[in-house]
Design an enzyme around this catalytic site. Structure first.
Site, short mmCIF file in Angstrom:
data_model
loop_
_atom_site.label_atom_id
_atom_site.label_comp_id
_atom_site.label_asym_id
_atom_site.label_seq_id
_atom_site.Cartn_x
_atom_site.Cartn_y
_atom_site.Cartn_z
N ARG A 159 11.75 -5.29 5.03
CA ARG A 159 11.50 -3.87 4.75
C ARG A 159 12.45 -2.98 5.56
NH1 ARG A 159 5.61 -1.69 5.38
NH2 ARG A 159 5.77 -2.83 7.35
N LYS A 215 0.84 -1.21 0.00
CA LYS A 215 0.00 0.00 0.00
C LYS A 215 0.88 1.26 0.00
CE LYS A 215 -2.06 -1.30 3.86
NZ LYS A 215 -1.37 -2.57 4.12
N ARG A 271 11.13 -0.90 11.09
CA ARG A 271 10.02 -0.60 11.99
C ARG A 271 9.98 -1.59 13.14
NH1 ARG A 271 4.82 0.30 8.11
NH2 ARG A 271 3.88 -0.97 9.76
N ARG A 329 -9.82 0.38 8.85
CA ARG A 329 -9.40 -1.03 8.92
C ARG A 329 -10.23 -1.80 9.92
NH1 ARG A 329 -3.42 0.12 9.19
NH2 ARG A 329 -2.96 -2.07 9.38
N ARG A 331 -0.34 -9.06 13.27
CA ARG A 331 -1.00 -8.11 12.36
C ARG A 331 -1.83 -8.84 11.30
NH1 ARG A 331 4.28 -5.10 10.77
NH2 ARG A 331 3.05 -4.08 9.16
P1 AP5 Z 1 4.82 -1.65 1.88
O1 AP5 Z 1 4.49 -0.87 0.67
O2 AP5 Z 1 5.54 -0.95 2.98
O3 AP5 Z 1 3.51 -2.40 2.44
P2 AP5 Z 1 2.22 -1.84 3.17
O4 AP5 Z 1 1.04 -2.52 2.56
O5 AP5 Z 1 2.23 -0.34 3.19
O6 AP5 Z 1 2.51 -2.46 4.60
P3 AP5 Z 1 2.39 -1.90 6.06
O7 AP5 Z 1 3.11 -2.89 6.92
O8 AP5 Z 1 2.83 -0.46 6.17
O9 AP5 Z 1 0.87 -1.99 6.29
P4 AP5 Z 1 0.14 -2.10 7.60
O10 AP5 Z 1 -1.26 -1.89 7.16
O11 AP5 Z 1 0.40 -3.31 8.39
O12 AP5 Z 1 0.83 -0.93 8.47
P5 AP5 Z 1 0.37 0.54 8.85
O13 AP5 Z 1 1.58 1.40 8.79
O14 AP5 Z 1 -0.85 0.95 8.14
O15 AP5 Z 1 5.65 -2.93 1.41
C1 AP5 Z 1 6.15 -3.86 2.37
C2 AP5 Z 1 7.52 -4.38 1.89
O16 AP5 Z 1 7.33 -5.13 0.70
C3 AP5 Z 1 8.52 -3.27 1.55
O17 AP5 Z 1 9.81 -3.67 1.93
C4 AP5 Z 1 8.43 -3.13 0.02
O18 AP5 Z 1 9.65 -2.70 -0.56
C5 AP5 Z 1 8.09 -4.57 -0.38
N1 AP5 Z 1 7.25 -4.63 -1.58
C6 AP5 Z 1 6.24 -3.77 -1.91
N2 AP5 Z 1 5.69 -4.15 -3.09
C7 AP5 Z 1 6.36 -5.28 -3.49
C8 AP5 Z 1 6.26 -6.14 -4.61
N3 AP5 Z 1 5.34 -5.94 -5.59
N4 AP5 Z 1 7.10 -7.21 -4.67
C9 AP5 Z 1 8.02 -7.42 -3.71
N5 AP5 Z 1 8.18 -6.63 -2.62
C10 AP5 Z 1 7.35 -5.57 -2.51
O19 AP5 Z 1 -0.06 0.32 10.38
C11 AP5 Z 1 0.88 -0.02 11.36
C12 AP5 Z 1 0.16 -0.14 12.70
O20 AP5 Z 1 -0.46 1.12 13.04
C13 AP5 Z 1 -1.00 -1.15 12.75
O21 AP5 Z 1 -0.55 -2.46 12.99
C14 AP5 Z 1 -1.83 -0.58 13.90
O22 AP5 Z 1 -1.26 -0.88 15.16
C15 AP5 Z 1 -1.71 0.92 13.69
N6 AP5 Z 1 -2.77 1.47 12.83
C16 AP5 Z 1 -2.60 2.11 11.63
N7 AP5 Z 1 -3.78 2.47 11.12
C17 AP5 Z 1 -4.72 2.04 12.01
C18 AP5 Z 1 -6.14 2.09 12.02
N8 AP5 Z 1 -6.84 2.64 11.01
N9 AP5 Z 1 -6.80 1.53 13.08
C19 AP5 Z 1 -6.13 0.97 14.10
N10 AP5 Z 1 -4.77 0.88 14.15
C20 AP5 Z 1 -4.08 1.41 13.10
#
Ligand code: AP5
Length: 211
Positions: A127, A13, A155, A88, A166
């Site tokens: 990552r 994402k 992270r 989410r 997660r």
């Molecule tokens: P990346 O693009 O970083 O993936 P992502 O989908 O953004 O993953 P996140 O881990 O950031 O998502 P998340 O939803 O768990 O975390 P968030 O920050 O929202 O890609 C991942 C890796 O893969 C990278 O190394 C990249 O280079 C690689 N990659 C990408 N595309 C690729 C491809 N095509 N092929 C190969 N490799 C690839 O949330 C974190 C925490 O915050 C949550 O756990 C929760 O505690 C809290 N939080 C955030 N929002 C909320 C909410 N709305 N409600 C409650 N808690 C929340």
């Protein structure tokens, strides 16, 4: 264009949002990034959120909903936004829907990036992020240039243990928003496998195909 990116942790994402910004000229609003900024600056919200985030749990709805809705009401989001990581949970989706109705605003699309669970741990544990530019790398799949390697950070929730938690939360709490948006004819599925370039092309085709 007002859109939401949905997908499991590590689906890509953040990677795809960064690639789509220039094309669609809308702000990328990531609740994960906002919460990490709050943790880093030690605000009361950040202190509360850190415990949940580090163990891979979700931050409570009552904390996140206000933060996200306040953010999309900012002037830079007045003509569009790309929400990443919000909503989410079903209550978050309902709260967003109510806020948009109140504001007389229509959501255009919800893009689900689909990646099989078996690939997620490798993506997450490999990552690394550049704290200066925010760029996201992967030590195998998107290797960083040599001149930034030494400053990259991992992270705290990118351990195998937190990632497994997660994924469980994704399936139990976030997956239910998929039928919610499907029933409103807003959901588009994009295959998240393949290179980041291939996925970007699919995303652009999907988004441009909507209009
Ligand atoms: P990346 O693009 O970083 O993936 P992502 O989908 O953004 O993953 P996140 O881990 O950031 O998502 P998340 O939803 O768990 O975390 P968030 O920050 O929202 O890609 C991942 C890796 O893969 C990278 O190394 C990249 O280079 C690689 N990659 C990408 N595309 C690729 C491809 N095509 N092929 C190969 N490799 C690839 O949330 C974190 C925490 O915050 C949550 O756990 C929760 O505690 C809290 N939080 C955030 N929002 C909320 C909410 N709305 N409600 C409650 N808690 C929340």
């Amino acid at each position: 264009m007002r859109m939401i990116l949905v997908g499991p942790p590590g689906a890509g994402k953040g990677t795809q949002a960064a690639r789509l910004l220039d094309r669609f000229k809308i702000p990328h609003i990531s609740t994960g990034d906002m919460l990490r900024a709050a943790v880093k600056s030690g605000t009361p919200l950040g202190v509360e959120a850190a415990g949940y985030m580090n163990r891979g749990a979700l931050v409570p709805d009552e904390v996140v909903i206000g933060m996200a809705i306040e953010r999309i009401s900012q002037p830079d989001a007045s003509s569009g936004f790309m929400l990443d990581g919000f909503p989410r949970t079903r209550p978050q989706a309902e709260a967003l829907e109510a806020a948009l109705v109140d504001a007389g605003i229509k959501l255009d699309a919800v893009i689900l990036i689909q990646v099989d669970d078996s690939l997620i741990i490798e993506r997450i544990t490999g990552r690394r992020t550049d704290p200066e530019t925010g760029a996201i790398y992967h030590m195998t799949f998107s290797p960083p240039p040599a001149d930034v390697v030494d400053r990259l950070v991992q992270r705290k929730d990118d351990t195998e243990e937190a990632c497994a938690a997660r994924l469980v939360k994704y399936h139990s709490d976030t997956a239910p928003i998929i039928p919610f948006y499907e029933s409103r004819a807003l959901l588009t599925r994009v295959d998240g496998l393949g290179s980041p370039d291939e996925v970007t092309k699919r995303m652009i085709d999907a988004i441009e195909g909507l209009s």
